[in-house]
Design an enzyme around this catalytic site. Structure first.
Site, PDB file in Angstrom:
ATOM      1  N   ASP A  54      96.309  22.412  40.716  1.00  0.00           N
ATOM      2  CA  ASP A  54      96.957  21.195  40.016  1.00  0.00           C
ATOM      3  C   ASP A  54      95.738  20.376  39.612  1.00  0.00           C
ATOM      4  OD1 ASP A  54      96.544  20.532  42.791  1.00  0.00           O
ATOM      5  OD2 ASP A  54      97.539  18.864  42.678  1.00  0.00           O
ATOM      6  N   GLU A  86      97.630  19.293  45.388  1.00  0.00           N
ATOM      7  CA  GLU A  86      96.787  18.679  46.167  1.00  0.00           C
ATOM      8  C   GLU A  86      96.471  17.246  45.597  1.00  0.00           C
ATOM      9  OE1 GLU A  86      92.485  17.254  47.230  1.00  0.00           O
ATOM     10  OE2 GLU A  86      93.374  17.769  45.289  1.00  0.00           O
TER      11      GLU A  86
END
Ligand SMILES: [Zn+2]
Length: 414
Positions: A90, A156
């Site tokens: 991400d 994350e």
């Protein structure tokens, strides 16, 4: 074949790794460009996960799956030692688009550097890991001694460690060592400070602002607390390797009936970075012991995170991300340095990150020895100059290809 960056060739340099990796330069660069062009903000990573799965299949992984929280997982080999290479996939948002030199979600290559959101943090690493694992096939490495897992974890940036903890608990419970791909500039890292997020609340009594003596102002109760936190920052623990613990008041809120009233509630938010010897309990105790917290009858709260993945699964956790460090003589660190000598023809430096990573769960919560090796320089993370040198990609792939065998050998001998 010349060794990278003109460094003196070491005795144990094995040119097979670079010889196998250099020809994948075009493919691994194209793969990174494809990943950059799939935006994958936290909780919206599906298209990137699918693309990673396709590439894993194309380079010969034995198994490719997506777990319940949405992370991409690929496996090569089925030996007894389970080695995990993890990169989160991400990205953070772009911020002010006018500050970018080009579209952040279009990969731009200029003078051997690939630019785009997520290039350094952390898509370069998943590109190199997938292709590095694929090199095990090209190099005909004996994969009966280990199982290599390459994982592209989600969310994350929202909550470090959450997806990796889920994965290491559910899908790969026997992981013996974890390698994080967060940018290390092709050096070896072995830890970072932990962190926790707290809120402190004060209560007051609302009254008309024309007669403040009738009320109790929650902001005035908070003011000495904020001052004492500023001076607490100077007294926090220090560690020679990880640096100093820190605390910052990062946000203020108040609750008030109107702008013509004495407010009856105030909340401050704290970012607390924890060095060796500091835990969430010790950090909470320090805050609860501040004279102004006691005098103002303030309450201290550890914040929680709740994140719904694109798969629909919701996980929640306390916002405590433990400090972790892997000792310099641990087989994982020694193998990482030796893998550098083998594949990079130089001895990598051993250091630590300034920021936090998924290691807070693998090492900090689950106690699995964790190290880092990644392409790109961490100074570009989250910046409008997000970038990775394209030569880092195949060079990192060579290192990822050399690490598993090295680790099994070093760990087996110790
Ligand atoms: Zn990152």
């Amino acid at each position: 074949m010349s060794p990278i960056r003109g460094v003196v060739t070491l005795m144990n340099f094995d040119e097979r790794f670079q010889r196998a990796a250099e020809p994948i330069k075009v493919d691994v660069t194209r793969f990174l460009a494809d990943l950059v062009e799939r935006p994958s903000l936290s909780r919206d990573e599906n298209a990137t996960v699918q693309r990673i799965g396709e590439e894993m299949q194309a380079v010969g992984f034995d198994e490719v799956v997506v777990d319940g929280f949405g992370s991409a997982i690929g496996r090569i080999g089925d030996g007894p030692v389970h080695i995990v290479l993890d990169s989160h996939i991400d990205v953070v948002d772009t911020g002010d688009l006018s500050l970018w030199k080009s579209d952040p979600f279009k990969a731009r290559i200029e003078n051997g550097i690939l630019y785009g959101r997520g290039a350094s943090d952390n898509k370069a690493a998943i590109a190199s890991m997938v292709h590095g694992a694929g090199l095990l096939r090209t190099l005909d490495v004996d994969t009966s001694r280990f199982t290599l897992w390459v994982v592209g974890t989600v969310q994350e940036e929202d909550c470090d460690g959450l997806a990796l903890e889920y994965l290491l608990t559910n899908t790969i419970p026997k992981a013996e060592v974890v390698v994080l791909g967060e940018a290390t500039n092709l050096q070896v890292y072995r830890g970072h400070r932990g962190r926790a997020e707290f809120a402190i609340h004060t209560a007051g009594v609302a009254a008309h602002a024309s007669a403040p003596e009738r009320g109790v102002n929650a902001i005035y109760r908070m003011a000495p607390i904020a001052e004492q936190i500023e001076s607490l920052n100077d007294r926090l623990a220090h560690d020679d390797f990880l640096g100093k613990g820190t605390v910052v008041v990062s946000k203020v809120e108040c609750q008030t009936p109107s702008l013509n009233a004495v407010p009856d509630g105030c909340t401050i938010y704290l970012d607390r970075r924890l060095t060796i010897g500091e835990t969430v309990e010790s950090a909470r105790h320090e805050l609860e012991s501040l004279p102004a917290v006691l005098d103002g009858e303030a309450t201290v709260e550890l914040l929680t995170y709740e994140g719904k993945a694109y798969t629909g699964l919701t996980l929640s956790t306390d916002k405590y991300f433990p400090t972790w460090i892997t000792s310099e003589d641990h087989p994982s660190v020694r193998a990482a340095v030796e893998a550098g000598e083998l594949s990079l023809a130089r001895t990598p430096n051993v250091g630590r990150w300034v920021f936090s990573t998924n290691g807070v769960s693998s090492a900090g919560k689950l106690g699995i020895p964790t190290i880092g090796f990644g392409p790109a320089n961490e100074i570009h993370a989250h910046s409008v100059d997000d970038q990775c040198p394209v030569d880092d990609l195949w060079v990192a792939a060579a290192w990822y290809a050399s690490f598993p065998e090295r680790y099994v050998t070093v760990a087996g001998a110790s």
